[in-house]
Design an enzyme around this catalytic site. Structure first.
Site, short mmCIF file in Angstrom:
data_model
loop_
_atom_site.label_atom_id
_atom_site.label_comp_id
_atom_site.label_asym_id
_atom_site.label_seq_id
_atom_site.Cartn_x
_atom_site.Cartn_y
_atom_site.Cartn_z
N GLU A 88 0.84 -1.20 0.00
CA GLU A 88 0.00 0.00 0.00
C GLU A 88 0.87 1.25 0.00
O GLU A 88 1.81 1.38 0.78
CB GLU A 88 -0.93 0.01 1.22
CG GLU A 88 -1.90 -1.16 1.26
CD GLU A 88 -2.92 -1.16 0.13
OE1 GLU A 88 -3.03 -0.14 -0.59
OE2 GLU A 88 -3.61 -2.19 -0.03
N CYS A 151 -8.46 -1.57 7.97
CA CYS A 151 -7.05 -1.62 7.55
C CYS A 151 -6.51 -0.22 7.26
O CYS A 151 -5.43 0.16 7.74
CB CYS A 151 -6.87 -2.52 6.32
SG CYS A 151 -7.01 -4.27 6.74
N HIS A 177 -1.48 -5.63 2.13
CA HIS A 177 -2.69 -6.46 2.05
C HIS A 177 -2.34 -7.80 1.40
O HIS A 177 -1.55 -7.85 0.45
CB HIS A 177 -3.77 -5.76 1.21
CG HIS A 177 -4.78 -5.01 2.01
ND1 HIS A 177 -4.99 -3.66 1.85
CD2 HIS A 177 -5.65 -5.42 2.97
CE1 HIS A 177 -5.95 -3.26 2.68
NE2 HIS A 177 -6.37 -4.31 3.38
N1 PCA Z 1 -8.90 -6.57 6.29
C1 PCA Z 1 -9.84 -5.49 6.49
C2 PCA Z 1 -9.81 -5.19 7.97
C3 PCA Z 1 -9.14 -6.38 8.61
C4 PCA Z 1 -8.53 -7.10 7.49
O1 PCA Z 1 -7.77 -8.09 7.59
C5 PCA Z 1 -9.56 -4.27 5.61
O2 PCA Z 1 -9.00 -4.45 4.51
O3 PCA Z 1 -9.89 -3.15 5.99
#
Ligand code: PCA
Length: 214
Positions: A88, A151, A177
């Site tokens: 990210e 997140c 992610h």
């Molecule tokens: N993914 C979510 C919140 C917790 C997670 O593992 C997100 O992408 O916001």
């Protein structure tokens, strides 16, 4: 006091989330847990779970930052529907939840930190990390959005803390992610590849002197 106690190894803080949205597992936590206690370029990996809850996730992270003063922080979350490990680039100052969090809260169009800047960039060397992952044959991409759920909330809070707290001036941080595991749906990435990817990403980040951009 022995030498080890006086000069503890610098730390890397890796966080993952608990399961959310009706799921029974979260690959981010399984992968982070697998790296607990590992040594990477002279750093000890501290692994911790954050709750998928607005506010509480940030509070848990704050305690971890104060306790460990890590050299590097990589928060990891699941992004269902993505096929690559996503590095990210930017955290935005918006909470806008598509589903309720694990405490039932669903903030809409509210700031993560009132009055704070619209966005913060990751201070991880994301392009170098991208290259390192690709050389390992792992699917990877730079992502321009961590969404607007928990997140991004944690990512923004982390980067705002790093940007504003003097005690964290030597800390670099960012967010990654990861896809679903095969048993969760398609597209997916096996857990072993997610774990290997995080290890490669950490090793690369610790080898690079600074962020991709200031
Ligand atoms: N993914 C979510 C919140 C917790 C997670 O593992 C997100 O992408 O916001």
């Amino acid at each position: 006091m022995d030498t080890h106690t006086r000069f503890p190894r610098p730390r890397v803080l890796l966080t993952g989330f608990d399961a959310f949205g009706g799921a029974t597992l979260n690959p981010s936590w399984l992968a982070v847990q697998a790296l607990r206690g590992r040594q990477v370029r002279g750093h000890t990996v501290v692994a911790a779970q954050l709750p998928t809850v607005f506010g509480a996730s940030q509070q848990v992270l704050d305690v971890l930052l104060a306790k460990h003063r890590p050299a590097l922080v990589v928060c990891v979350g699941q992004a269902g529907g993505r096929s690559s490990i996503s590095l990210e680039r930017v955290a935005i100052n918006v909470d806008d939840a598509p589903i309720p969090d694990n405490a039932g809260a669903r903030p809409i169009d509210t700031p993560v930190v009132p009055g704070a800047p619209a966005a913060h960039f990751s201070t991880l060397p994301i392009k170098a990390m991208l290259g390192a992952l690709q050389r390992e044959g792992l699917p990877a991409e730079v992502s321009l959005s961590a969404g607007s759920f928990v997140c991004n909330h944690v990512f923004y809070g982390l980067m705002h803390a790093i940007a504003t707290r003097p005690e964290l001036r030597h800390t670099r941080g960012g967010f990654v992610h990861v896809p679903w595991l095969p048993e969760q749906g398609t597209p997916s990435l096996p857990l072993a590849d997610v774990v290997r990817g995080l290890r490669v990403a950490l090793r690369c980040a610790l080898a690079e002197p600074g962020p991709s951009q200031k």
